[in-house]
Write a protein that holds these residues in place. Structure first.
Motif, PDB file in Angstrom:
ATOM      1  N   ALA A   1       0.820  -1.218   0.000  1.00 11.95           N
ATOM      2  CA  ALA A   1       0.000   0.000   0.000  1.00 11.95           C
ATOM      3  C   ALA A   1       0.846   1.257   0.000  1.00 11.95           C
ATOM      4  CB  ALA A   1      -0.931  -0.015   1.208  1.00 11.95           C
ATOM      5  N   THR A   2       1.960   1.218   0.728  1.00 13.40           N
ATOM      6  CA  THR A   2       2.787   2.420   0.845  1.00 13.40           C
ATOM      7  C   THR A   2       4.226   2.134   0.448  1.00 13.40           C
ATOM      8  OG1 THR A   2       3.086   1.898   3.197  1.00 13.40           O
ATOM      9  CG2 THR A   2       1.369   3.454   2.635  1.00 13.40           C
ATOM     10  N   ALA A   3       4.420   1.191  -0.434  1.00 13.41           N
ATOM     11  CA  ALA A   3       5.775   0.770  -0.778  1.00 13.41           C
ATOM     12  C   ALA A   3       6.551   1.872  -1.473  1.00 13.41           C
ATOM     13  CB  ALA A   3       5.719  -0.459  -1.697  1.00 13.41           C
ATOM     14  N   GLN A   4       7.868   1.875  -1.203  1.00 13.00           N
ATOM     15  CA  GLN A   4       8.743   2.777  -1.928  1.00 13.00           C
ATOM     16  C   GLN A   4       8.821   2.290  -3.380  1.00 13.00           C
ATOM     17  OE1 GLN A   4      12.354   3.665   0.733  1.00 13.00           O
ATOM     18  NE2 GLN A   4      11.483   1.824   1.598  1.00 13.00           N
ATOM     19  N   PRO A   5       9.059   3.171  -4.325  1.00 14.47           N
ATOM     20  CA  PRO A   5       9.067   2.783  -5.733  1.00 14.47           C
ATOM     21  C   PRO A   5      10.058   1.675  -6.046  1.00 14.47           C
ATOM     22  CG  PRO A   5       9.043   5.177  -5.493  1.00 14.47           C
ATOM     23  CD  PRO A   5       9.243   4.612  -4.129  1.00 14.47           C
ATOM     24  N   GLU A   6      11.178   1.612  -5.286  1.00 12.59           N
ATOM     25  CA  GLU A   6      12.207   0.634  -5.623  1.00 12.59           C
ATOM     26  C   GLU A   6      11.924  -0.758  -5.090  1.00 12.59           C
ATOM     27  OE1 GLU A   6      13.783   2.913  -1.974  1.00 12.59           O
ATOM     28  OE2 GLU A   6      12.616   3.294  -3.781  1.00 12.59           O
ATOM     29  N   VAL A   7      10.854  -0.936  -4.274  1.00 12.76           N
ATOM     30  CA  VAL A   7      10.528  -2.252  -3.738  1.00 12.76           C
ATOM     31  C   VAL A   7      10.033  -3.146  -4.872  1.00 12.76           C
ATOM     32  CG1 VAL A   7       9.008  -3.556  -2.213  1.00 12.76           C
ATOM     33  CG2 VAL A   7      10.003  -1.403  -1.433  1.00 12.76           C
ATOM     34  N   VAL A   8      10.727  -4.286  -5.045  1.00 11.99           N
ATOM     35  CA  VAL A   8      10.338  -5.249  -6.079  1.00 11.99           C
ATOM     36  C   VAL A   8       9.929  -6.539  -5.380  1.00 11.99           C
ATOM     37  CG1 VAL A   8      11.107  -6.590  -8.063  1.00 11.99           C
ATOM     38  CG2 VAL A   8      11.934  -4.243  -7.756  1.00 11.99           C
ATOM     39  N   ILE A   9       8.743  -7.042  -5.702  1.00 11.46           N
ATOM     40  CA  ILE A   9       8.218  -8.240  -5.067  1.00 11.46           C
ATOM     41  C   ILE A   9       8.452  -9.437  -5.977  1.00 11.46           C
ATOM     42  CG2 ILE A   9       6.118  -9.347  -4.200  1.00 11.46           C
ATOM     43  CD1 ILE A   9       5.079  -6.493  -3.606  1.00 11.46           C
ATOM     44  N   ASP A  10       9.052 -10.491  -5.400  1.00  9.39           N
ATOM     45  CA  ASP A  10       9.318 -11.710  -6.143  1.00  9.39           C
ATOM     46  C   ASP A  10       8.142 -12.670  -5.951  1.00  9.39           C
ATOM     47  OD1 ASP A  10      10.197 -14.067  -7.227  1.00  9.39           O
ATOM     48  OD2 ASP A  10      12.200 -13.991  -6.336  1.00  9.39           O
ATOM     49  N   PRO A  11       7.341 -12.899  -6.984  1.00  3.34           N
ATOM     50  CA  PRO A  11       6.157 -13.751  -6.835  1.00  3.34           C
ATOM     51  C   PRO A  11       6.481 -15.228  -6.667  1.00  3.34           C
ATOM     52  CG  PRO A  11       6.437 -13.148  -9.124  1.00  3.34           C
ATOM     53  CD  PRO A  11       7.487 -12.388  -8.358  1.00  3.34           C
ATOM     54  N   ASP A  12       7.745 -15.604  -6.921  1.00  6.41           N
ATOM     55  CA  ASP A  12       8.136 -17.017  -6.854  1.00  6.41           C
ATOM     56  C   ASP A  12       8.705 -17.405  -5.491  1.00  6.41           C
ATOM     57  OD1 ASP A  12       7.415 -17.444  -9.543  1.00  6.41           O
ATOM     58  OD2 ASP A  12       9.339 -16.598 -10.198  1.00  6.41           O
ATOM     59  N   ARG A  13       8.803 -16.437  -4.568  1.00  3.62           N
ATOM     60  CA  ARG A  13       9.348 -16.739  -3.243  1.00  3.62           C
ATOM     61  C   ARG A  13       8.294 -16.468  -2.178  1.00  3.62           C
ATOM     62  NH1 ARG A  13      14.827 -13.972  -2.035  1.00  3.62           N
ATOM     63  NH2 ARG A  13      14.900 -15.669  -0.502  1.00  3.62           N
ATOM     64  N   GLU A  14       8.488 -17.063  -0.999  1.00  5.88           N
ATOM     65  CA  GLU A  14       7.501 -16.957   0.077  1.00  5.88           C
ATOM     66  C   GLU A  14       7.865 -15.816   1.026  1.00  5.88           C
ATOM     67  OE1 GLU A  14       5.766 -19.545   3.848  1.00  5.88           O
ATOM     68  OE2 GLU A  14       7.144 -20.477   2.411  1.00  5.88           O
ATOM     69  N   PRO A  15       7.067 -14.761   1.083  1.00  5.88           N
ATOM     70  CA  PRO A  15       7.356 -13.659   2.013  1.00  5.88           C
ATOM     71  C   PRO A  15       7.193 -14.118   3.457  1.00  5.88           C
ATOM     72  CG  PRO A  15       5.733 -13.028   0.354  1.00  5.88           C
ATOM     73  CD  PRO A  15       5.857 -14.504   0.286  1.00  5.88           C
ATOM     74  N   ILE A  16       8.102 -13.667   4.331  1.00  5.42           N
ATOM     75  CA  ILE A  16       7.976 -13.995   5.739  1.00  5.42           C
ATOM     76  C   ILE A  16       7.935 -12.736   6.610  1.00  5.42           C
ATOM     77  CG2 ILE A  16      10.478 -14.258   6.132  1.00  5.42           C
ATOM     78  CD1 ILE A  16       9.656 -16.664   7.975  1.00  5.42           C
ATOM     79  N   VAL A  17       8.516 -11.631   6.126  1.00  8.00           N
ATOM     80  CA  VAL A  17       8.419 -10.340   6.816  1.00  8.00           C
ATOM     81  C   VAL A  17       8.084  -9.281   5.779  1.00  8.00           C
ATOM     82  CG1 VAL A  17       9.626  -8.555   8.141  1.00  8.00           C
ATOM     83  CG2 VAL A  17      10.087 -10.968   8.610  1.00  8.00           C
ATOM     84  N   VAL A  18       7.061  -8.480   6.079  1.00  5.63           N
ATOM     85  CA  VAL A  18       6.699  -7.357   5.218  1.00  5.63           C
ATOM     86  C   VAL A  18       6.727  -6.091   6.062  1.00  5.63           C
ATOM     87  CG1 VAL A  18       4.910  -6.301   3.795  1.00  5.63           C
ATOM     88  CG2 VAL A  18       5.239  -8.789   3.736  1.00  5.63           C
ATOM     89  N   VAL A  19       7.579  -5.153   5.687  1.00  7.44           N
ATOM     90  CA  VAL A  19       7.634  -3.848   6.342  1.00  7.44           C
ATOM     91  C   VAL A  19       7.042  -2.852   5.357  1.00  7.44           C
ATOM     92  CG1 VAL A  19       9.130  -2.081   7.345  1.00  7.44           C
ATOM     93  CG2 VAL A  19       9.677  -4.507   7.667  1.00  7.44           C
ATOM     94  N   ASP A  20       5.930  -2.242   5.737  1.00  4.58           N
ATOM     95  CA  ASP A  20       5.135  -1.454   4.801  1.00  4.58           C
ATOM     96  C   ASP A  20       5.008  -0.003   5.275  1.00  4.58           C
ATOM     97  OD1 ASP A  20       3.421  -0.610   2.839  1.00  4.58           O
ATOM     98  OD2 ASP A  20       1.723  -1.832   3.445  1.00  4.58           O
ATOM     99  N   GLY A  21       5.798   0.885   4.667  1.00  2.33           N
ATOM    100  CA  GLY A  21       5.732   2.313   4.977  1.00  2.33           C
ATOM    101  C   GLY A  21       5.916   2.616   6.455  1.00  2.33           C
TER     102      GLY A  21
END
Length: 274
Positions: A14-34
């Protein structure tokens, strides 16, 4: 975890910096959002004196302390994936330890959020052990506090003692007799005795000889295979380079760079001369 599901479906932060790239093939375990972390501290209004005189000024409503805000983390966003070992670097006051405490759930967000898939565990040089109890008793209590059963604690005991590599006989001495290095080694050995969803290490590898640091790095690599993710704050850049597969550089509470350790560390060294 709803956030992990959303990320895997390529829904942006929702508030990600423009340079944040999300890898759809890996499993997220920590998300720091804005994430924003703000400390509120009180000054004495510039007047000197002892605690009694300060209290009297407060009671009389004279020269009341002034609240100041310290904006320690400013809009940080990133995603950590299962199996990551992330080094967090930056000069003193850049927000490294504050970020780790926020991920561990020890500091509230002024704005933004932190999401974790599992339980984060923060290991710092000042991690709590009972100074009046022996190292042996601290091992038992520490393991039980981490959720190990009495049987698992008994099975891990000798491994922990061996890993900590204390001076002969010191395992039966009170922790108050330990040097800072001995205490740090024992804390790390206890924390590393179980698999963590997210392990946050703040300068715990800064103390110890080369032999212990090598063992610590090997243990972190072990944890990466079995656990979720490892975050490491250390001023020793060699430790970061040899241990981590990714580095986040914080500068004045913001992410300056996030990526390959070699590239980030070179840019950091060129910029700071460290």
């Amino acid at each position: 975890m709803a956030v992990a599901k959303a990320l895997k479906e390529k829904v942006p932060l929702a508030t990600a910096q423009p340079e944040v790239v999300i890898d759809p093939d890996r499993e997220p375990i920590v998300v720091v959002d804005g994430l924003h972390i703000v400390y509120r501290v009180y000054s004495g209004g510039g007047n000197k004196g002892n605690a009694v005189s300060a209290l009297m000024r407060i009671v009389k409503r004279q020269n009341r302390p002034q609240m100041k805000e310290v904006h320690a983390v400013k809009g940080v966003s990133f995603v950590a994936y299962r199996g990551d070992a992330i080094g967090v670097i930056g000069t003193n006051g850049s927000g490294k330890s504050t970020l780790l405490k926020a991920i561990a759930g020890l500091l509230p967000a002024a704005k933004g959020a932190v999401y974790t898939d599992g339980q984060p565990s923060l290991l710092g040089v000042n991690a709590a052990l009972m100074r009046d109890l022996t190292g042996s008793r601290n091992i038992i209590l520490g393991c039980l506090a981490m959720g190990l059963s009495p049987e698992e604690t008994k099975a891990k005991y000798e491994e922990i003692v061996k890993f900590a590599d204390l001076k002969p006989g010191f395992i039966d001495y009170p922790m108050s007799t330990y040097s800072s290095g001995m205490g740090a080694r024992l804390r790390f050995a206890i924390a590393a005795a179980r698999t963590h969803d997210v392990l946050l290490i703040d300068e715990a590898l800064a103390t110890g000889d080369a032999k212990f640091k090598r063992r610590s790095r090997a243990k972190i690599n072990e944890l990466r295979k079995d656990a979720g993710a490892v975050f490491l704050v250390a001023h020793n850049l060699d430790v970061i380079e040899e241990t981590c597969n990714r580095v986040i550089w914080l500068d004045d509470g913001r992410i300056k760079m996030d990526g390959d350790p070699t590239e980030v560390l070179k840019a950091y060294t060129d910029a700071t001369g460290k």
